[in-house]
Design an enzyme around this catalytic site. Structure first.
Site, PDB file in Angstrom:
ATOM      1  N   SER A  23       0.821  -1.215   0.000  1.00  0.00           N
ATOM      2  CA  SER A  23       0.000   0.000   0.000  1.00  0.00           C
ATOM      3  C   SER A  23       0.856   1.267   0.000  1.00  0.00           C
ATOM      4  CB  SER A  23      -0.931   0.004   1.223  1.00  0.00           C
ATOM      5  OG  SER A  23      -0.207  -0.203   2.411  1.00  0.00           O
ATOM      6  N   ASN A 110      -2.218  -2.688  13.239  1.00  0.00           N
ATOM      7  CA  ASN A 110      -3.675  -2.510  13.171  1.00  0.00           C
ATOM      8  C   ASN A 110      -4.140  -1.279  13.954  1.00  0.00           C
ATOM      9  OD1 ASN A 110      -3.483  -4.816  11.744  1.00  0.00           O
ATOM     10  ND2 ASN A 110      -4.434  -6.163  13.266  1.00  0.00           N
ATOM     11  N   THR A 155     -40.127  25.965 -10.633  1.00  0.00           N
ATOM     12  CA  THR A 155     -40.413  24.611 -10.144  1.00  0.00           C
ATOM     13  C   THR A 155     -40.622  23.805 -11.419  1.00  0.00           C
ATOM     14  OG1 THR A 155     -42.795  24.938 -10.031  1.00  0.00           O
ATOM     15  CG2 THR A 155     -41.570  25.443  -8.027  1.00  0.00           C
ATOM     16  N   HIS A 156     -40.200  22.574 -11.430  1.00  0.00           N
ATOM     17  CA  HIS A 156     -40.238  21.736 -12.646  1.00  0.00           C
ATOM     18  C   HIS A 156     -39.460  22.388 -13.792  1.00  0.00           C
ATOM     19  CE1 HIS A 156     -43.694  19.674 -10.678  1.00  0.00           C
ATOM     20  NE2 HIS A 156     -43.985  20.897 -10.291  1.00  0.00           N
ATOM     21  N   SER A 277     -13.067  26.185 -27.000  1.00  0.00           N
ATOM     22  CA  SER A 277     -13.158  24.931 -27.746  1.00  0.00           C
ATOM     23  C   SER A 277     -12.003  24.896 -28.735  1.00  0.00           C
ATOM     24  CB  SER A 277     -14.485  24.888 -28.483  1.00  0.00           C
ATOM     25  OG  SER A 277     -14.384  24.061 -29.622  1.00  0.00           O
ATOM     26  N   ASN A 285     -16.786  27.668 -22.504  1.00  0.00           N
ATOM     27  CA  ASN A 285     -17.440  26.542 -21.832  1.00  0.00           C
ATOM     28  C   ASN A 285     -17.306  26.600 -20.307  1.00  0.00           C
ATOM     29  OD1 ASN A 285     -18.093  25.440 -24.348  1.00  0.00           O
ATOM     30  ND2 ASN A 285     -16.135  24.364 -24.465  1.00  0.00           N
ATOM     31  N   GLU A 290     -18.856  21.996 -14.819  1.00  0.00           N
ATOM     32  CA  GLU A 290     -19.159  20.649 -15.331  1.00  0.00           C
ATOM     33  C   GLU A 290     -18.313  19.596 -14.611  1.00  0.00           C
ATOM     34  OE1 GLU A 290     -19.647  20.548 -19.861  1.00  0.00           O
ATOM     35  OE2 GLU A 290     -18.790  22.505 -19.489  1.00  0.00           O
ATOM     36  N   TYR A 317      -9.322  -6.981  12.455  1.00  0.00           N
ATOM     37  CA  TYR A 317      -8.714  -6.479  11.221  1.00  0.00           C
ATOM     38  C   TYR A 317      -8.718  -7.544  10.126  1.00  0.00           C
ATOM     39  CZ  TYR A 317      -5.403  -4.667   7.843  1.00  0.00           C
ATOM     40  OH  TYR A 317      -4.823  -4.245   6.674  1.00  0.00           O
ATOM     41  N   LYS A 325      -8.282   3.356   1.914  1.00  0.00           N
ATOM     42  CA  LYS A 325      -7.500   4.594   1.820  1.00  0.00           C
ATOM     43  C   LYS A 325      -7.637   5.389   0.541  1.00  0.00           C
ATOM     44  CE  LYS A 325      -4.365   2.754   5.058  1.00  0.00           C
ATOM     45  NZ  LYS A 325      -5.262   1.559   5.090  1.00  0.00           N
TER      46      LYS A 325
HETATM   47  N1  ARG Z   1      -1.260  -1.467   5.188  1.00  0.00           N
HETATM   48  C1  ARG Z   1      -2.188  -1.996   6.112  1.00  0.00           C
HETATM   49  C2  ARG Z   1      -3.533  -1.307   5.944  1.00  0.00           C
HETATM   50  O1  ARG Z   1      -3.569  -0.268   5.389  1.00  0.00           O
HETATM   51  C3  ARG Z   1      -1.730  -1.739   7.499  1.00  0.00           C
HETATM   52  C4  ARG Z   1      -2.261  -2.687   8.503  1.00  0.00           C
HETATM   53  C5  ARG Z   1      -1.682  -4.022   8.242  1.00  0.00           C
HETATM   54  N2  ARG Z   1      -1.978  -4.964   9.261  1.00  0.00           N
HETATM   55  C6  ARG Z   1      -1.861  -6.293   9.060  1.00  0.00           C
HETATM   56  N3  ARG Z   1      -2.157  -7.016  10.049  1.00  0.00           N
HETATM   57  N4  ARG Z   1      -1.477  -6.788   7.911  1.00  0.00           N
HETATM   58  O2  ARG Z   1      -4.554  -1.811   6.317  1.00  0.00           O
END
Ligand code: ARG
Length: 457
Positions: A23, A110, A155-156, A277, A285, A290, A317, A325
């Protein structure tokens, strides 16, 4: 590279598998929160005698060094180290040696990641509240300049009754006010510390969760360790509040888009918030409006995405939760950008007062005035409605408007009509007279503006 959790493993995953699980490509955005959380944790550990004071100091110094480097984008994050937590722990050990490995005592990723997310959303929510206020100020300023600018109310999407343009803008002010309140209210649940919940069950070490919470500015701690590491409600709340906010901005976008069209010409957007454009030289525009309307879709998507991720997850967890995220980061970027664009767009948009007023004069949106006039003279409203409906029909057949009819035509319909109907038909008077609380009467609009201004005094 050896995994920080590699003790139990005899074989390492292939690189592409590591990449799938990692991640760091997005959670690097939590670098400051992760460091702040770790500093508080280390301080708590040394206060409770779990680390020596010297170890605590050393860890804190190392973390502060890392924070400085992070500020200059000098930290070499690696996909092999999976996420921001393991990357920072490894960098810390590089910085201060083996003592770096003591930081993770009485903590798990966690509770660590949950802490980071709480800290992150607190900062972002506070910043978004400020941006809402900025936009509200622009709305109020525009509204105040146009308390007596009259336009057709719809309205409408059919012309209904004349209203004050200031009143129309203030409707959005109050929507934003509720959005702001929702964000403020959510802070109560954001500002709670999961730190010290451990992996799921708490810890055997004599930690002080209240102390680390206090160091991080949290108002309270989670009461239940399982809930602390599994709860993502606070993110859902952020996403749903943001969805409602985006829906409001999208409605205003839609109005701005058609007000700016050649068919309406009620407003002109500043060049800075429009684009041309590539083929049609005459085009201007309303791209920014938009885009805000379009981006509303991704924020809804982020909300539904996370609701779906969490649905059916057993405690505590699960790796699924890493999926919390990107949608959150994306929503922060989208909401922040949209509010900034809107504040600028409101400030610079030009209002074609005469076009709006002309529109309201050339229509039947004063028909209710006539019905009210008769009702005022004692005719039951239902009958008055019928009489005026017939007069409108007569106008439509003749190709004129109510104010064009001679007095005798009115008298033919009912003797109750007198010369003063012409002033009642005047749209300016019609707006002015709607002086009921919260109505479009100029006095009411000004009152609402004054009240609004008190909110940030
Ligand atoms: N990168 C993990 C997350 O965003 C962090 C927590 C990981 N915990 C684990 N027990 N693998 O959730």
């Amino acid at each position: 590279m050896k995994k920080l959790w590699g003790g139990r493993f005899t074989k390492s995953a292939e690189e592409w598998v590591d990449e799938f699980g990692a991640s760091i490509s997005f959670d690097h955005q939590l670098v400051n929160e992760d460091i702040d959380g770790s500093i508080a944790h280390a301080e708590m550990l040394s206060k409770c005698g779990i680390l020596t004071e010297a170890e605590g100091e050393l860890i804190k110094k190392g973390l502060l060094n890392l924070k400085e480097k992070a500020g200059k984008s000098e930290l070499p994050f690696s996909v092999k180290l999976e996420d921001i937590h393991l990357n920072l722990e490894s960098l810390l050990t590089g910085e201060i040696g083996a003592a770096g490995g003591k930081l993770h005592t009485a903590r798990s990723r966690n509770d660590q990641v949950a802490t980071d997310m709480h800290l992150y959303l607190r900062t972002q929510t506070e910043a978004i509240i400020e941006l809402i206020i900025e936009m509200q100020k622009e709305l109020v300023e525009k509204a105040e300049a146009h308390v007596e600018t009259i336009m057709p109310g719809y309205t409408h999407l059919q012309r209904a009754q004349p209203i004050s343009f200031g009143h129309h803008l203030m409707a959005y002010f109050w929507m934003l006010e509720r959005d702001k309140q929702r964000y403020e209210e959510s802070l109560k649940r954001v500002n709670v510390s999961p730190l010290g919940a451990g992996a799921l069950a708490g810890t055997t070490f004599p930690i002080d969760r209240h102390y680390s919470a206090e160091l991080l500015g949290f108002d309270a701690i989670y009461e239940n360790s399982l809930d602390a590491v599994s709860d993502r409600d606070f993110i859902l709340e952020f996403l749903s509040t943001s969805s409602i906010l985006m829906m409001h901005l999208s409605r205003l976008s839609e109005e701005i888009i058609f007000w700016a069209s050649q068919e309406f010409k009620f407003i002109e957007l500043d060049d800075a918030f429009s684009t041309g454009s590539s083929i049609m030289p005459q085009k201007k525009n309303p791209d920014m409006a938009e885009l805000v309307r379009g981006k509303t879709g991704r924020v809804y998507g982020n909300l539904i995405g996370l609701l779906t991720v969490l649905k059916g997850l057993p405690l505590a967890y699960n790796k699924d939760m890493q999926e919390d995220k990107e949608g959150m980061f994306d929503t922060v970027t989208t909401v922040t950008g949209s509010l900034k664009i809107f504040a600028g767009m409101m400030k610079t948009l030009k209002v074609n007062t005469e076009v709006m007023e002309k529109a309201v004069k050339n229509d039947f949106s004063n028909a209710t005035e006539l019905a009210d006039y008769l009702a005022d003279k004692g005719l039951p409203f239902r009958e008055a409605h019928e009489v005026v409906g017939k007069l409108v029909l007569a106008c439509v057949e003749k190709g004129c408007f109510l104010a064009d009819l001679p007095l005798e035509k009115f008298k033919e319909a009912t003797e109750l009509f007198e010369e003063d109907i012409y002033s009642a038909l005047d749209p300016y008077t019609a707006v002015k007279r709607r002086n009921s609380a919260g109505g479009t009467g100029f006095e009411q609009v000004q009152k609402a503006i004054d009240k609004a201004k008190l909110l940030w005094k």
